[in-house]
Design a protein around this motif. Structure first.
Motif, PDB file in Angstrom:
ATOM      1  N   CYS A  80      32.946  36.627  38.467  1.00 46.27           N
ATOM      2  CA  CYS A  80      34.312  35.658  38.252  1.00 46.27           C
ATOM      3  C   CYS A  80      35.350  36.296  38.699  1.00 46.27           C
ATOM      4  O   CYS A  80      36.405  36.273  38.358  1.00 46.27           O
ATOM      5  CB  CYS A  80      34.722  35.042  36.905  1.00 46.27           C
ATOM      6  SG  CYS A  80      33.014  33.961  35.796  1.00 46.27           S
ATOM      7  N   GLY A 139      36.635  36.200  41.165  1.00 48.47           N
ATOM      8  CA  GLY A 139      38.099  34.893  41.788  1.00 48.47           C
ATOM      9  C   GLY A 139      38.776  34.883  41.302  1.00 48.47           C
ATOM     10  O   GLY A 139      39.711  34.068  41.816  1.00 48.47           O
ATOM     11  N   HIS A 167      43.088  37.344  39.742  1.00 51.54           N
ATOM     12  CA  HIS A 167      44.284  36.997  40.629  1.00 51.54           C
ATOM     13  C   HIS A 167      45.346  36.092  39.617  1.00 51.54           C
ATOM     14  O   HIS A 167      46.318  36.194  39.366  1.00 51.54           O
ATOM     15  CB  HIS A 167      45.216  35.679  41.938  1.00 51.54           C
ATOM     16  CG  HIS A 167      44.033  34.606  41.281  1.00 51.54           C
ATOM     17  ND1 HIS A 167      43.203  34.537  41.901  1.00 51.54           N
ATOM     18  CD2 HIS A 167      45.720  33.845  40.918  1.00 51.54           C
ATOM     19  CE1 HIS A 167      42.541  33.243  41.603  1.00 51.54           C
ATOM     20  NE2 HIS A 167      43.662  32.662  41.572  1.00 51.54           N
ATOM     21  N   GLU A 177      31.460  41.058  46.297  1.00 53.36           N
ATOM     22  CA  GLU A 177      32.532  40.567  47.688  1.00 53.36           C
ATOM     23  C   GLU A 177      33.712  41.202  45.979  1.00 53.36           C
ATOM     24  O   GLU A 177      34.214  40.467  45.175  1.00 53.36           O
ATOM     25  CB  GLU A 177      32.714  38.761  47.544  1.00 53.36           C
ATOM     26  CG  GLU A 177      31.619  38.669  48.167  1.00 53.36           C
ATOM     27  CD  GLU A 177      31.061  36.857  48.454  1.00 53.36           C
ATOM     28  OE1 GLU A 177      32.477  36.691  48.174  1.00 53.36           O
ATOM     29  OE2 GLU A 177      29.968  36.651  49.337  1.00 53.36           O
ATOM     30  N   PRO A 219      38.740  39.701  46.145  1.00 52.12           N
ATOM     31  CA  PRO A 219      38.774  39.021  46.343  1.00 52.12           C
ATOM     32  C   PRO A 219      39.825  39.241  47.643  1.00 52.12           C
ATOM     33  O   PRO A 219      41.005  40.419  46.465  1.00 52.12           O
ATOM     34  CB  PRO A 219      39.187  37.714  44.994  1.00 52.12           C
ATOM     35  CG  PRO A 219      38.441  38.852  43.955  1.00 52.12           C
ATOM     36  CD  PRO A 219      38.283  39.592  44.973  1.00 52.12           C
ATOM     37  N   SER A 220      40.202  38.961  47.879  1.00 51.96           N
ATOM     38  CA  SER A 220      41.549  38.678  48.904  1.00 51.96           C
ATOM     39  C   SER A 220      42.885  38.237  47.990  1.00 51.96           C
ATOM     40  O   SER A 220      43.840  39.153  48.470  1.00 51.96           O
ATOM     41  CB  SER A 220      42.137  37.694  50.151  1.00 51.96           C
ATOM     42  OG  SER A 220      41.610  36.625  50.344  1.00 51.96           O
ATOM     43  N   GLU A 221      43.265  37.374  47.276  1.00 52.67           N
ATOM     44  CA  GLU A 221      43.358  36.983  46.379  1.00 52.67           C
ATOM     45  C   GLU A 221      44.368  38.467  45.298  1.00 52.67           C
ATOM     46  O   GLU A 221      45.316  38.918  44.730  1.00 52.67           O
ATOM     47  CB  GLU A 221      44.093  36.115  45.509  1.00 52.67           C
ATOM     48  CG  GLU A 221      43.160  34.708  45.416  1.00 52.67           C
ATOM     49  CD  GLU A 221      42.065  35.099  46.419  1.00 52.67           C
ATOM     50  OE1 GLU A 221      41.278  33.621  46.927  1.00 52.67           O
ATOM     51  OE2 GLU A 221      40.564  35.317  46.211  1.00 52.67           O
TER      52      GLU A 221
END
Length: 853
Positions: A527, A529, A532, A549, A551-553
């Motif tokens: 989770c 993602g 942010h 991965e 996240p870019s956030e």
């Protein structure tokens, strides 16, 4: 904790230039007056916090008031942190006119990303400051309702003396004492002419030993028995040792080692006809036959003699022929409290009213075990005596699972990220934090099992389980360790270590400031993602987790200061990591599972390890720990990745740094832009010119003269203690290596084109010198020792020491080394070589004809 928070906020306000903020951030009108008012209100509240901390225990209204102060202080810290970050961003919006075109383009993209809604953001900060002021002013007015007074003078910590601890029988052991005394002083004659054995049996920590010693020191016992003897037995029961100690205490004579028969006879003679009381303390095991012989000798004492044994095992008491067994039980709640109060508030009775609530709760948790009462009461005593600055640092240690080894460097970085060491980036916060750690570990003895480096500096420690439980209790629900099969119930948690990071509920904790992945196994995370949403996060530690991965956030985590992604399975590294402008620690060590990175960064080699970093790391001017800096994007993608000049402003870097792909630096002038001479706090530096694979594919002795200029340009500060140079293709090394006056360790690895070693013999602190795979070095002579020609001539009349501190010297893979010579010396020219050398290794030096005489 509230006092520390307000101190941090005031320090942040003190470092802000109000006029600059008004100009740069364009806040609401009157912001300068609002900030001045905020400082005044916080200072006023700070003055009464010590009194409030104590009164909250018995006054729920004060507790509620104090909790609100803490909440607003947390919010104020976030707002001011955001304010400072916006100023930093505004400065970064001004691109360097001398920068390459590509970097200017990236700068404009950064501007767009950071300032998508500039007016809304700036207005929002102004509103938040005004709202904070209104809330604090309202709370400040209420302080008079609680009769809170200004800080009292700081009292010094009181020494812990034996009078504190010898109380376990004063409270709750009167009946036990009377029972044992009645058996001890009774007028009954020996049963069958044998000395009676009285056993005190109970679990560990109940006070068996203390009870026995108290009885032994009783005035009535001293007057009744000619000899009072106490011997600690433990495990195994060493009968000869016990017998010798009894004889020594009965006669005052030290017995030499003799056979058991003679020793047993001496024992019988030492107590023959004397009325004695003997305590055999802490008996764990028994040899029935030997005990029978020992007991026979003891039976020679006068009528009225007694033997007392203490043990955890009733069977031991029975096998030793006990005539009476007394079971020791837990203390009652009332007696537990009396004992706890005596220890925790010794010479501090004025604090009893304020802390009685928390003290009663801790005393009940001890479940009537005197040892636990002593330990936890002593912990509370010591904790109350701590300076305010150390209390949050100690309590934060509860974030680690039990039995975790606390690494000093990492814990200091975590304290720093939380603001416990202050917020002024110009200070040596690591040094300050190191002093805090040493104070808690050595001066106040909160930690145990200390590990030290070769200089005697503490590097790690352990924390006792009881201390861990105590700190968890003190954190009042702000710190939590969540196991895999548990559900999170407290939504007000601020610091969380979890073994179940894939729970979506974690990412709803809006107040969370620390999120750590627990354990030494792959902790599954699905989770991330949602990360942010944790907008107050300061620490994100995903070490050894199953992250694939990132996240870019992550760029939305404005306050993030500590990011640990080591030992993960990352597939991508987002470019937005370069927008974490408050980041102090970035750990990307051992990301061996990385298989893909953004196209702007480049590709990975076949080893699947991180070989490229995104452009823009130079913006992270707050970075203090960066284990690895990778230059360039490889030959295939020329110009991509980080340029060495991005290190220029990172002058707060501490500890260890590896600079990889130095061979991709254009020239010496570009190398100088790294500005390594300004990085005075770096202790260890690895200068790696190319990867192992690249070095292996080149010809055996390829000379790349550009390497020489590059290495000449990356001059480190003279404070450096460890240096490694690897995969360098130059024929000589720069002179600055011989000038590193604090160097302790030097490693030269795979310098296959190097013809001559540098002058190292005069480095005053060099202890370890490792030379690997220097294929072109054929001769080691006078130049190696750092002696000038005038110093080695026949007319010199002086004594010199070469390699004065060197302890370990290693030659490995110098395949063409033929001669190793020492400078000429005679009676008037004395040179002392390697006076402290303890280890010499020479391997794979096939052409070496012999060693120096």
């Amino acid at each position: 904790m509230a006092e520390t928070l307000i101190s941090v906020v005031l320090e942040q306000l003190g470092t802000i230039a109000i006029s600059e903020l008004v100009k740069e951030v364009e806040l609401l009108a009157g912001v300068e007056e609002e900030v001045e008012s905020l400082i005044g209100t916080l200072t006023l509240i700070q003055g009464v916090l010590e009194d409030a901390e104590q009164k909250q225990v018995t006054n729920k209204a004060v507790k509620f008031w104090l909790d609100k102060i803490k909440e607003i202080s947390y919010d104020a810290e976030d707002v001011l942190d955001e304010w400072n970050t916006r100023i930093l961003i505004s400065k970064l919006l001004q691109p360097d006119v001398n920068a390459p075109v590509k970097e200017k383009v990236r700068s404009h993209l950064f501007n767009f990303f950071c300032c998508a809604k500039p007016i809304v953001i700036r207005h929002d900060i102004g509103v938040k400051i005004r709202e904070l002021n209104e809330q604090l002013e309202g709370l400040a007015k209420k302080k008079d309702m609680f009769n809170l007074t200004e800080n009292r003078s700081q009292r010094e910590s009181l020494p812990m003396t034996s009078s504190i601890f010898d109380v376990s029988v004063i409270y709750g052991r009167h009946v036990d004492n009377q029972v044992i005394m009645s058996k001890l002083m009774g007028e009954a004659s020996h049963h069958d002419s044998k000395v009676p054995v009285i056993s005190i049996v109970g679990t560990g920590g109940l006070g068996k030993t203390t009870l026995a010693k108290l009885i032994l020191n009783d005035e009535e016992v001293i007057n009744h028995f000619e000899k009072q003897i106490c011997v600690c037995v433990s495990d195994p029961f060493d009968y000869q040792k016990v017998a010798k100690q009894i004889i020594e205490k009965a006669t005052g004579n030290v017995i030499d080692s003799v056979d058991w028969e003679t020793l047993n006879r001496s024992l019988s003679e030492s107590i023959q006809g004397k009325r004695f009381v003997l305590v055999l303390d802490d008996v764990w095991s028994l040899n029935g036959e030997i005990w029978k012989q020992l007991k026979t000798s003891l039976d020679g004492g006068a009528i009225g003699s007694r033997i007392i044994i203490t043990t955890r095992d009733k069977k031991i008491a029975e096998r030793m022929g006990s005539t009476f067994i007394h079971w020791l039980r837990q203390l009652s709640d009332d007696d537990s409290w009396l004992m706890f109060r005596r220890i925790a508030f010794w010479q501090r009775e004025d604090d009893l009213e304020n802390f009685q609530g928390i003290a009663l709760d801790i005393a009940k948790r001890c479940r009537g075990v005197p040892l636990l009462i002593r330990i936890l009461a002593s912990m509370l005593f010591s904790y109350n005596a701590l300076p305010a600055k150390l209390k949050p640092c100690l309590v934060y240690c509860a974030i680690l699972p039990k039995d975790s080894r606390i690494k000093k460097k990492k814990m200091v970085e975590l304290w720093m990220a939380q603001g416990f060491l202050g917020s002024d980036g110009r200070k040596d916060l690591e040094i300050e934090g190191g002093h805090y750690f040493d104070d808690l570990a050595m001066m106040r003895s909160f930690f145990q099992d200390l590990k030290e480096d070769s200089k005697g500096n503490i590097t790690s420690c352990m924390m006792h389980d009881l201390l861990h439980d105590f700190l968890q209790f003190l954190s009042k629900g702000e710190t939590c360790i969540l196991n895999e099969d548990e559900e999170l119930e407290n939504v007000n948690v601020r610091h969380l270590t979890t073994f179940a990071s894939d729970k979506p509920s974690i990412y709803e904790l809006k107040k969370l400031r620390t999120l750590r992945s627990g354990g030494y196994y792959r902790n599954k995370i699905t989770c991330l993602g949602l990360i942010h949403q944790l907008t107050s996060l300061r620490v994100l530690d995903l070490c050894n987790s199953d992250v694939e991965e990132f996240p870019s956030e992550v760029a939305r985590l404005l306050h993030l200061r500590y990011l640990n992604l080591s030992y993960t399975k990352l597939k991508e590294l987002p470019e937005t990591i370069c927008n974490l402008l408050n980041l102090q620690t970035l750990n990307l060590e051992f990301c061996h599972m990385l298989v893909k990175l953004p196209k702007e960064i480049g590709k990975l080699s076949s080893t699947k390890s991180l070989t490229y970093l995104p452009t823009g790391l130079g913006k992270l001017s707050c970075l203090r720990t960066l284990f690895k800096f990778i230059i360039g994007g490889g030959d295939e993608i020329e110009g991509e990745g980080c340029n060495i000049r991005e290190l220029e402003v990172l002058n707060n870097l501490q500890g260890k740094l590896q600079i990889s792909n130095l061979g991709q630096v254009a020239n010496a002038n570009e190398a100088k832009e790294a500005n390594l001479e300004k990085k005075k706090n770096l202790q260890s530096l690895i200068l790696s010119f190319r990867t192992y694979e690249e070095a292996a594919t080149q010809q055996r002795r390829t000379i790349i003269y550009g390497d020489e200029g590059i290495l000449e340009g990356v001059v480190p500060h003279t404070n450096l203690e460890e240096l490694k140079v690897e995969f360098y293709k130059g024929t000589k090394l720069p002179d600055w290596i011989s000038l590193l006056s604090h160097l302790v360790k030097l490693e030269l690895y795979s310098l296959k084109s190097l013809l001559q070693l540098p002058a190292l013999g005069k480095l005053p602190f060099l202890e370890i010198l490792d030379l690997y795979t220097l294929w072109s070095v054929k001769h080691i002579g006078e130049e190696f020792y750092g002696l000038s020609s005038s110093c080695v001539g026949r007319d010199s009349v002086q004594q010199q020491i070469v390699f004065p501190k060197l302890k370990k010297l290693k030659f490995l893979g110098l395949e063409n080394l033929e001669e190793w010579d020492l400078p000429y010396q005679n009676d008037t020219n004395k040179i002392d070589f390697f006076p402290n050398l303890v280890e010499l290794e020479i391997s794979y030096c096939f052409e070496l004809q012999g060693l120096p005489s």
